[in-house]
Write an enzyme that holds these catalytic residues in place. Sequence first.
Site, PDB file in Angstrom:
ATOM      1  N   LYS A  69      -2.895   7.557 -10.070  1.00  0.00           N
ATOM      2  CA  LYS A  69      -2.062   6.743  -9.183  1.00  0.00           C
ATOM      3  C   LYS A  69      -1.305   7.688  -8.264  1.00  0.00           C
ATOM      4  O   LYS A  69      -0.775   8.693  -8.708  1.00  0.00           O
ATOM      5  CB  LYS A  69      -1.070   5.928 -10.005  1.00  0.00           C
ATOM      6  CG  LYS A  69      -0.249   4.965  -9.191  1.00  0.00           C
ATOM      7  CD  LYS A  69       0.881   4.331  -9.959  1.00  0.00           C
ATOM      8  CE  LYS A  69       0.398   3.442 -11.065  1.00  0.00           C
ATOM      9  NZ  LYS A  69       1.495   2.730 -11.741  1.00  0.00           N
ATOM     10  N   CYS A  86       3.888   6.568   5.871  1.00  0.00           N
ATOM     11  CA  CYS A  86       2.541   6.046   6.104  1.00  0.00           C
ATOM     12  C   CYS A  86       2.251   4.875   5.174  1.00  0.00           C
ATOM     13  O   CYS A  86       2.563   4.923   3.991  1.00  0.00           O
ATOM     14  CB  CYS A  86       1.514   7.164   5.867  1.00  0.00           C
ATOM     15  SG  CYS A  86      -0.190   6.605   5.994  1.00  0.00           S
ATOM     16  N   CYS A  88      -1.007   3.276   5.901  1.00  0.00           N
ATOM     17  CA  CYS A  88      -2.449   3.085   6.129  1.00  0.00           C
ATOM     18  C   CYS A  88      -3.299   4.050   5.309  1.00  0.00           C
ATOM     19  O   CYS A  88      -4.508   3.913   5.264  1.00  0.00           O
ATOM     20  CB  CYS A  88      -2.789   3.248   7.605  1.00  0.00           C
ATOM     21  SG  CYS A  88      -2.743   4.945   8.206  1.00  0.00           S
ATOM     22  N   CYS A  97       4.172   9.448   8.037  1.00  0.00           N
ATOM     23  CA  CYS A  97       3.267   8.927   9.065  1.00  0.00           C
ATOM     24  C   CYS A  97       3.024   9.966  10.155  1.00  0.00           C
ATOM     25  O   CYS A  97       3.951  10.653  10.586  1.00  0.00           O
ATOM     26  CB  CYS A  97       3.879   7.672   9.688  1.00  0.00           C
ATOM     27  SG  CYS A  97       2.884   6.965  11.009  1.00  0.00           S
ATOM     28  N   HIS A 101      -2.543   5.465  11.919  1.00  0.00           N
ATOM     29  CA  HIS A 101      -2.799   4.024  11.859  1.00  0.00           C
ATOM     30  C   HIS A 101      -3.241   3.474  13.210  1.00  0.00           C
ATOM     31  O   HIS A 101      -3.943   2.464  13.269  1.00  0.00           O
ATOM     32  CB  HIS A 101      -1.549   3.274  11.364  1.00  0.00           C
ATOM     33  CG  HIS A 101      -0.346   3.470  12.216  1.00  0.00           C
ATOM     34  ND1 HIS A 101       0.519   4.527  12.038  1.00  0.00           N
ATOM     35  CD2 HIS A 101       0.130   2.762  13.273  1.00  0.00           C
ATOM     36  CE1 HIS A 101       1.483   4.453  12.932  1.00  0.00           C
ATOM     37  NE2 HIS A 101       1.266   3.388  13.702  1.00  0.00           N
TER      38      HIS A 101
END
Length: 123
Positions: A69, A86, A88, A97, A101
Amino acid sequence: MNTVINLVNRSFSSDATGRDWAYTASLGFAALGISYFIATKVSELGFLCAKKKSKGNWVNPEVKKEDAKVVDSCDIEDIGEKKVFCRCWRSALFPYCDGAHNKHNLETGDNVGPLIIGRKKSN
């Protein structure tokens, strides 16, 4: 129910007509179709077999694939004015990020964007 029993009894008797056989066959095919539909829906939900892992449909294409995980944490004191995270799974700077995306959304028609966390601006 009696109608079905009478139809089946007549179909297997010596005086059964072609129409009787057609009714019986269509009843059998309908029962098979309904049974097949129920069995496939139940198995998709995992009641009849183990849940299938479908490769290629994962949300996370490459971030920390060796981990069971992916968990990242950030202390609130480290945020400063704002941090952009982030969502995506395509950022080279994950968990932060990098704008990946935008390309993902153009290619897939998706609408995913980042999670932006910041302090409230005081008046």
